[in-house]
Design an enzyme around this catalytic site. Structure first.
Site, PDB file in Angstrom:
ATOM      1  N   CYS A 183      -6.679 -10.210   0.692  1.00  0.00           N
ATOM      2  CA  CYS A 183      -8.120  -9.986   0.566  1.00  0.00           C
ATOM      3  C   CYS A 183      -8.384  -8.875  -0.446  1.00  0.00           C
ATOM      4  CB  CYS A 183      -8.693  -9.612   1.928  1.00  0.00           C
ATOM      5  SG  CYS A 183     -10.499  -9.387   1.928  1.00  0.00           S
TER       6      CYS A 183
ATOM      7  N   ASP B 118     -10.447  -6.573  -0.118  1.00  0.00           N
ATOM      8  CA  ASP B 118     -10.886  -5.380   0.614  1.00  0.00           C
ATOM      9  C   ASP B 118     -10.150  -4.133   0.118  1.00  0.00           C
ATOM     10  OD1 ASP B 118     -11.009  -3.347   2.842  1.00  0.00           O
ATOM     11  OD2 ASP B 118     -12.206  -4.925   3.778  1.00  0.00           O
TER      12      ASP B 118
ATOM     13  N   HIS C  48      -6.688  -9.715   7.209  1.00  0.00           N
ATOM     14  CA  HIS C  48      -6.735  -8.420   7.890  1.00  0.00           C
ATOM     15  C   HIS C  48      -7.889  -8.414   8.883  1.00  0.00           C
ATOM     16  CE1 HIS C  48     -10.263  -6.651   5.711  1.00  0.00           C
ATOM     17  NE2 HIS C  48      -9.922  -7.561   4.812  1.00  0.00           N
TER      18      HIS C  48
ATOM     19  N   CYS D 215     -12.311  -7.963   8.606  1.00  0.00           N
ATOM     20  CA  CYS D 215     -12.557  -8.547   7.289  1.00  0.00           C
ATOM     21  C   CYS D 215     -14.049  -8.849   7.122  1.00  0.00           C
ATOM     22  CB  CYS D 215     -11.743  -9.824   7.116  1.00  0.00           C
ATOM     23  SG  CYS D 215     -12.009 -10.664   5.542  1.00  0.00           S
TER      24      CYS D 215
END
Length: 208
Positions: free
Chosen positions: A41, A43, A97, A100
């Site tokens: 991701c 993130d 994760h 998210c």
């Protein structure tokens, strides 16, 4: 964060690397030979190499919102093709994760503009597994479970690709599904049964 600090941090990083190995960058410039493709991701809390204890040259990385693997995403498919067919990685990891934002947004009904099409892929995962998910009363646990199920479905999407199927036949490439717990720092192996999924989808998705 002062953006100017990035350059002073870079100078310190170079100095630290050269203090340990005077030939570090000379060796780095000779090429890459990673064993692993990591699809994660975007993130900012998920730092692919760091959380695995790996460094430059050891892992090929692709990141997007909610670690999606879509057959019509030319960016992701190009990364998979290059890593699997040209760099000859032997392991492909999809790593989601907990907490998210992309998965959380897909659980809600808000109109998020251009993100709607992307989040629809995650909502499709919810649709496929809605019976299991709707049986979970605790919203946070449901959220965490959708993160895990999304990883599983993206692993399945990887297994559908010709590059992965060929690499599996030729050299035993494996696909793995992991989740990074941002609350503890732990990597969790979801123990995706790669061979079982491969067998299950072969009738429809087999590619010579």
């Amino acid at each position: 964060m002062d953006i100017k600090n990035v350059f002073s941090n870079n100078k310190k990083w170079i100095k630290d690397k050269l203090a340990v190995d005077a030939n570090y960058f000379e060796e780095l410039g000779k090429g890459q030979n990673p064993e692993l493709l990591f699809i994660g991701c975007s993130d900012s809390r998920v730092t692919a190499e760091e959380l695995m204890g790996l460094g430059p040259g050891e892992v090929f990385v692709h990141r997007n919102i909610a670690n999606m693997v879509s057959g019509i995403d030319l960016n992701a498919m190009s990364v998979v093709e290059y890593a699997v067919s040209h760099l000859k990685v032997n392991h492909v990891v999809v790593c989601g994760h907990y907490a998210c934002g992309g998965v959380k947004a897909a659980m809600q009904s808000a109109d998020l503009g251009v993100l709607n099409g992307w989040l629809r892929n995650i909502r499709d995962v919810y649709r496929i597994h809605r019976e299991e998910l709707n049986a979970i009363q605790d919203e946070e646990k449901k959220y965490d479970r959708l993160v895990e199920l999304n990883v599983k479905e993206q692993c399945v999407n990887l297994i559908k690709t010709a590059a992965v199927q060929k690499a599996y036949r030729d050299r035993g490439l494996k696909v793995h599904g992991w989740v990074f717990d941002v609350h503890t720092g732990k990597l969790i192996d979801l123990k995706i049964d790669f061979e079982k999924f491969l067998t299950d989808i072969m009738e429809i998705y087999h590619l010579d």
